[in-house]
Motif scaffolding. Structure first.
Motif, PDB file in Angstrom:
ATOM      1  N   THR A 191      14.333  37.209 -30.004  1.00 13.68           N
ATOM      2  CA  THR A 191      15.180  36.042 -30.279  1.00 13.68           C
ATOM      3  C   THR A 191      16.561  36.137 -29.649  1.00 13.68           C
ATOM      4  N   GLY A 192      16.934  37.327 -29.188  1.00 13.56           N
ATOM      5  CA  GLY A 192      18.276  37.532 -28.661  1.00 13.56           C
ATOM      6  C   GLY A 192      19.337  37.705 -29.725  1.00 13.56           C
ATOM      7  N   GLU A 193      18.953  37.723 -30.993  1.00 15.38           N
ATOM      8  CA  GLU A 193      19.924  37.861 -32.083  1.00 15.38           C
ATOM      9  C   GLU A 193      20.569  39.249 -32.068  1.00 15.38           C
ATOM     10  N   ILE A 194      21.885  39.265 -32.164  1.00 19.56           N
ATOM     11  CA  ILE A 194      22.631  40.518 -32.249  1.00 19.56           C
ATOM     12  C   ILE A 194      22.760  40.890 -33.723  1.00 19.56           C
ATOM     13  N   LEU A 195      22.200  42.021 -34.095  1.00 22.88           N
ATOM     14  CA  LEU A 195      22.208  42.454 -35.491  1.00 22.88           C
ATOM     15  C   LEU A 195      23.458  43.238 -35.849  1.00 22.88           C
ATOM     16  N   SER A 196      24.003  43.937 -34.888  1.00 27.66           N
ATOM     17  CA  SER A 196      25.279  44.622 -35.097  1.00 27.66           C
ATOM     18  C   SER A 196      25.896  44.900 -33.741  1.00 27.66           C
ATOM     19  N   MET A 197      27.221  44.976 -33.735  1.00 28.11           N
ATOM     20  CA  MET A 197      27.945  45.294 -32.508  1.00 28.11           C
ATOM     21  C   MET A 197      29.206  46.040 -32.927  1.00 28.11           C
ATOM     22  N   ALA A 198      29.222  47.331 -32.672  1.00 25.26           N
ATOM     23  CA  ALA A 198      30.308  48.182 -33.147  1.00 25.26           C
ATOM     24  C   ALA A 198      31.039  48.811 -31.973  1.00 25.26           C
ATOM     25  N   SER A 199      32.341  48.965 -32.145  1.00 23.44           N
ATOM     26  CA  SER A 199      33.178  49.596 -31.127  1.00 23.44           C
ATOM     27  C   SER A 199      34.277  50.373 -31.827  1.00 23.44           C
ATOM     28  N   VAL A 200      34.314  51.673 -31.595  1.00 22.19           N
ATOM     29  CA  VAL A 200      35.325  52.529 -32.218  1.00 22.19           C
ATOM     30  C   VAL A 200      36.027  53.341 -31.141  1.00 22.19           C
ATOM     31  N   ALA A 201      37.225  53.800 -31.465  1.00 16.51           N
ATOM     32  CA  ALA A 201      37.991  54.624 -30.523  1.00 16.51           C
ATOM     33  C   ALA A 201      38.950  55.502 -31.308  1.00 16.51           C
ATOM     34  N   VAL A 202      39.418  56.554 -30.657  1.00 15.96           N
ATOM     35  CA  VAL A 202      40.396  57.445 -31.268  1.00 15.96           C
ATOM     36  C   VAL A 202      41.785  56.858 -31.038  1.00 15.96           C
ATOM     37  N   ASP A 203      42.535  56.670 -32.130  1.00 15.63           N
ATOM     38  CA  ASP A 203      43.867  56.077 -31.992  1.00 15.63           C
ATOM     39  C   ASP A 203      44.911  57.134 -31.696  1.00 15.63           C
ATOM     40  N   GLY A 204      46.167  56.723 -31.632  1.00 21.71           N
ATOM     41  CA  GLY A 204      47.248  57.632 -31.262  1.00 21.71           C
ATOM     42  C   GLY A 204      47.459  58.765 -32.233  1.00 21.71           C
ATOM     43  N   GLU A 205      46.965  58.613 -33.451  1.00 12.58           N
ATOM     44  CA  GLU A 205      47.119  59.665 -34.455  1.00 12.58           C
ATOM     45  C   GLU A 205      45.883  60.544 -34.577  1.00 12.58           C
TER      46      GLU A 205
END
Length: 605
Positions: free
Chosen positions: A263-277
């Motif tokens: 169906t092309g449905e996106i079930l999840s889309m996550a993006s994480v990164a390490v911040d300045g701390e």
């Protein structure tokens, strides 16, 4: 005397003419003037539509945080009113008195007060009204009231924050009159924004409301609710697992995309990164659609599928595969040195052989290689419509160099978004049909939920080709470089990829960083055959290992298990035979149990 009579007649005539003009010719003008002197109105704010996940769980919604306002022209005694309100509103009495004695019919005393202040204000006003009634005098709080203000609230905090997006603070608008700032909030701002209403009332020339006067209300209309294809639970798990893996591997960032290929449905889309701390946090931008990376070995599937579709190769076609190959001034190598091997196409894909893939690409030809990249959706946006979506980077055919036929098929010299790459793999999972990704499941304007239209689709390769490639990708997991992606009792299929990240700081080696080392994008993406589930996991610059099969594949495995349990998808029959026969791995191919490593292995010859 006659002159006086004549003058009187003229005056009467003039008055008569003027009366006729006022009552007949200029009637509407004077009626309107009277209304303006008597009638007033104020705006009734409209709630913004909510954003829900696919199951109706709220991700963003509007809540009322009223303003305390005053009409200074109606205030009885500003000093008294200010002294009464100051302790409740937390504003000093002098400031309040200054506002209450101002000119005009509107003064903001306190903005967006919380529930506790609302309760205290209501109790205070009720007490003052009772006191005034007993004394037969106007209330000390006459002319002071609360007006609803809608502000945005995210019940799940930062969950899916890069997808949902943000709005202007405190229910405000930007210079273009929009409330949405980023993500779905700005993409669907017009749909989500409600239509304000009005309340009409009568007042005297000084601006005081006329007691018992006519009052008419035009109700506000709230905005349309939007339902996403996202599953809140899977989004939480995706963010949790990729965040944990970024921390565990010392990576700079990581992304996950989960979809339903059919169906092309996106079930999840996550993006994480390490911040300045040094903390791992959700990014504010949806990097799976707004950032690109070189795909590396995961791109090999497109070349193999193209060669099978054109009838130039079969899964059991055998090629002579050395460990290095010089094309013009560049020498491409496999990850590990080895003598010339007689490897089938299946062996080449399962072992992630760079040289084998390049030889397949040479047989397919540059025009066809380029054509299949386009057909699989690379080099153009997915049509999602998401703000700032990247279309990736593909080299126009006329700009291919002599070495492009070596670099591009193994994922060098092109760049993709995570969503593009997973949508390409969905072609294989979906029996050869590309289905455009989508994030919107439906909308509700107040008369019930309406489902969104199905995604556009097109056939890219035949069912037979897709199933053959799928069987090969299952061997990548069961016998090749993706063993850590395995899911107990389910046929997982996919591909590992470890690609050097271009740095652009060294004129002789564009991949060498300023710190004197190479940086890697480590990826695993694939699907569960027959379960309508596909997942991409990628980490930027992990330090514990650079191999996608070691750092990304385990996240795929765990997420797939969670998603299968949530959807209650039963395992396929264990006796079910493959739909397409692909050869067993050769003995030499089976020996390769480690990830094939960086695809960017090239040196001047």
């Amino acid at each position: 005397m006659a002159l006086l009579v004549f003058v009187m007649v003229l005056l009467v005539a003039a008055i008569a003419v003027r009366l006729v003009s006022v009552q007949v010719a200029e009637r509407e003008t004077w009626v309107a003037y009277g209304r303006n002197q008597r009638d007033g109105w104020r705006e009734l704010p409209a709630g913004r539509g909510a954003i829900y996940d696919r199951n109706g769980e709220p991700l963003a919604m509007s809540v009322i945080q009223p303003d305390v306002i005053a009409d200074p022209s109606n205030v009885i005694d500003a000093a008294v009113a200010a002294s009464i309100l100051a302790p409740v509103l937390g504003v000093d009495a002098e400031t309040l008195e200054e506002k209450l004695t101002g000119t005009g019919e509107y003064a903001l005393l306190a903005a967006g007060v919380d529930g506790e202040v609302v309760a205290e204000f209501d109790a205070l006003r009720e007490a003052e009204d009772e006191k005034a009634e007993a004394a037969g005098e106007p209330s000390a709080l006459t002319g002071i009231t609360m007006r609803d203000r809608f502000v945005r609230f995210n019940p799940s905090g930062d969950l899916a924050t890069s997808l949902v997006g943000s709005t202007v603070a405190d229910g405000g608008v930007d210079e273009n009159g929009r409330q949405g700032v980023s993500g779905m909030e700005v993409q669907f701002d017009e749909l989500l924004t409600g239509q304000p209403g009005r309340i009409y009332y009568e007042h005297d020339p000084s601006g005081r409301t006329i007691a018992g006067g006519t009052e008419t209300v035009e109700p506000a209309r709230p905005g349309t609710d939007v339902y996403l294809t996202i599953d809140q639970t899977l989004q939480y798990e995706a963010e949790r697992l990729i965040g944990d893996q970024v921390a565990a591997t010392g990576a700079a960032s990581g992304m996950v995309v989960m979809m339903r290929p059919s169906t092309g449905e996106i079930l999840s889309m996550a993006s994480v990164a390490v911040d300045g701390e040094g903390d791992v946090v959700n990014t504010r931008d949806a990097r799976p659609v707004t950032a690109v990376f070189e795909p590396g070995s995961v791109n090999k599937v497109i070349t193999v599928a193209g060669a099978l579709e054109e009838g130039l190769m079969a899964p059991d076609t055998v090629l002579e595969v050395p460990d290095h190959l010089t094309i013009y001034d560049k020498t491409f190598t496999d990850h590990d040195p080895h003598p010339v091997r007689a490897w089938s196409v299946t062996d080449i894909l399962v072992t992630s052989s760079n040289i084998g893939t390049i030889k397949i690409a040479q047989t397919l030809g540059r025009t066809k290689v380029d054509g299949y990249l386009t057909e699989f959706g690379l080099g153009e946006t997915t049509g999602l419509g998401f703000p700032n979506e990247e279309d990736g980077i593909t080299l126009p055919l006329e700009r291919w160099s002599g070495t492009s036929i070596g670099a591009i098929p193994i994922g060098q010299g092109i760049a993709v978004t995570a969503l593009q790459m997973l949508a390409a793999y969905n072609v294989i999972a979906n029996d050869g049909v590309y289905v455009a990704p989508r994030l919107v499941a439906g909308t509700d304007s107040g008369d019930g939920r309406s489902e969104a239209e199905a995604s556009a689709n097109r056939r890219v390769v035949s069912t037979e080709t897709a199933r053959a490639v799928r069987e090969m990708l299952e061997k990548v997991v069961s016998e090749g470089t993706g063993k850590r992606a395995a899911v107990a009792d389910y046929p997982a299929a996919g591909k590992t990829g470890t690609a050097r990240i271009p740095q652009g700081v060294d004129a002789t080696d564009g991949y060498l960083g300023s710190d004197g080392r190479y940086h890697y994008q480590s990826t695993f993406l694939g699907f569960i055959s027959g379960a309508d589930l596909s997942i991409l996991v990628t980490l930027q610059d992990p330090r514990t290992s650079t191999y996608g099969g070691e750092v990304a594949a385990p996240v795929f495995s765990e997420l797939a298990g969670i998603a299968l349990l949530r959807s209650q998808t039963p395992p396929p029959a264990l006796t079910e035979s493959p739909s397409v026969e692909v050869p067993e791995l050769s003995a030499t191919a089976r020996e390769i149990g480690e990830d094939a490593g960086p695809t960017a292995t090239a040196a001047a010859g």
